[in-house]
Enzyme design. Sequence first.
Site, mmCIF file in Angstrom:
data_model
loop_
_atom_site.group_PDB
_atom_site.id
_atom_site.type_symbol
_atom_site.label_atom_id
_atom_site.label_comp_id
_atom_site.label_asym_id
_atom_site.label_seq_id
_atom_site.Cartn_x
_atom_site.Cartn_y
_atom_site.Cartn_z
ATOM 1 N N SER A 71 73.288 78.308 62.272
ATOM 2 C CA SER A 71 73.191 78.926 60.940
ATOM 3 C C SER A 71 71.813 78.887 60.309
ATOM 4 C CB SER A 71 74.204 78.285 59.988
ATOM 5 O OG SER A 71 75.506 78.743 60.288
ATOM 6 N N LYS A 74 70.338 82.158 59.155
ATOM 7 C CA LYS A 74 70.541 82.750 57.828
ATOM 8 C C LYS A 74 69.288 82.706 56.959
ATOM 9 C CE LYS A 74 75.455 81.850 58.187
ATOM 10 N NZ LYS A 74 76.457 80.780 58.191
ATOM 11 N N SER A 132 77.115 78.078 53.696
ATOM 12 C CA SER A 132 76.814 78.727 54.980
ATOM 13 C C SER A 132 77.834 79.814 55.303
ATOM 14 C CB SER A 132 76.753 77.690 56.108
ATOM 15 O OG SER A 132 75.978 78.161 57.183
#
Length: 299
Positions: A71, A74, A132
Amino acid sequence: MITATKGFRVRRAAAVAVTTGAVLVTGALTAAPAQAVTAPTITAKGGFLMNSATGTTLFTKAADTKRLTASTTKIMTAKVVLSQTNLNLDTKVTIKKAVSDYIVSKGASSARLIVGDKVTVRQLLYGMMLPSGCDAAMALADKFGTGTTVNARVKSFIGKMNTMAKNLGMTNTHFDSFDGISNGSNYSTPRDLTKLARSAMKSTTFKTVVKTKSYTAKTITSSGSTRTMGAWTNTNTLLGWNGTLGIKTGSGTEAKYCLVFAATLNGESVMGTVMTSPSATDRTTDVKKLINYGYAKIS
């Protein structure tokens, strides 16, 4: 005779003074150097640390080895969104069923967005970076990509992510997703992710979002009423510790535990990345070691 003695005493006193001065000067010049700061040992397979004010490298461990980003991807999604021309953070985005279907099919982390709700771009950034939320990431990719279908727009957006990576000099990076759920070719390195972080942190919006511990969004439902969402809590438990300002965690079965971080204390700023730490606890310990080392190294 007396004159000669006085003169001798004066000259002798002067010589002592000069000699003493020489000792003092010599002492200053030969003072023992400050004790060298020992580089830490970290459990993560890859790590990188820089002085974020100057860009000077402070620590490396397999810093250019390609690894799964999870993640931390991102960060790039946010960077691309915030780089759009004439961006209006209050623009509302309607959450599509395709977003919900994606989350269910992937078993992905979620900001618990509800189909039909209108959510602002700003809120989506919080939903993506704090809990997230892959749903928030997909909604942003769909919004800022181009094309006639969701798939086309998402693919277009990922193309923008790769273009941005190239522009930032991230030579060992490639994205094939907007959220880090790899389709076989989603990778970066500790050095590249730190480059990305340094660029992203120049945005006041990004900096504000990633240092926020908790955020409650009020969205607009399909009937026009206001929905107060459950609070989004930042997955980065290091926030506030020793000047930590962010930035983004990542985890996955293969990626293990990653964290891109930034910290500032007493005018000293460090930024870095750990990738593939064995556990969340190890990741935290690794980052704490690097932050402390960075401060000591700079000072």
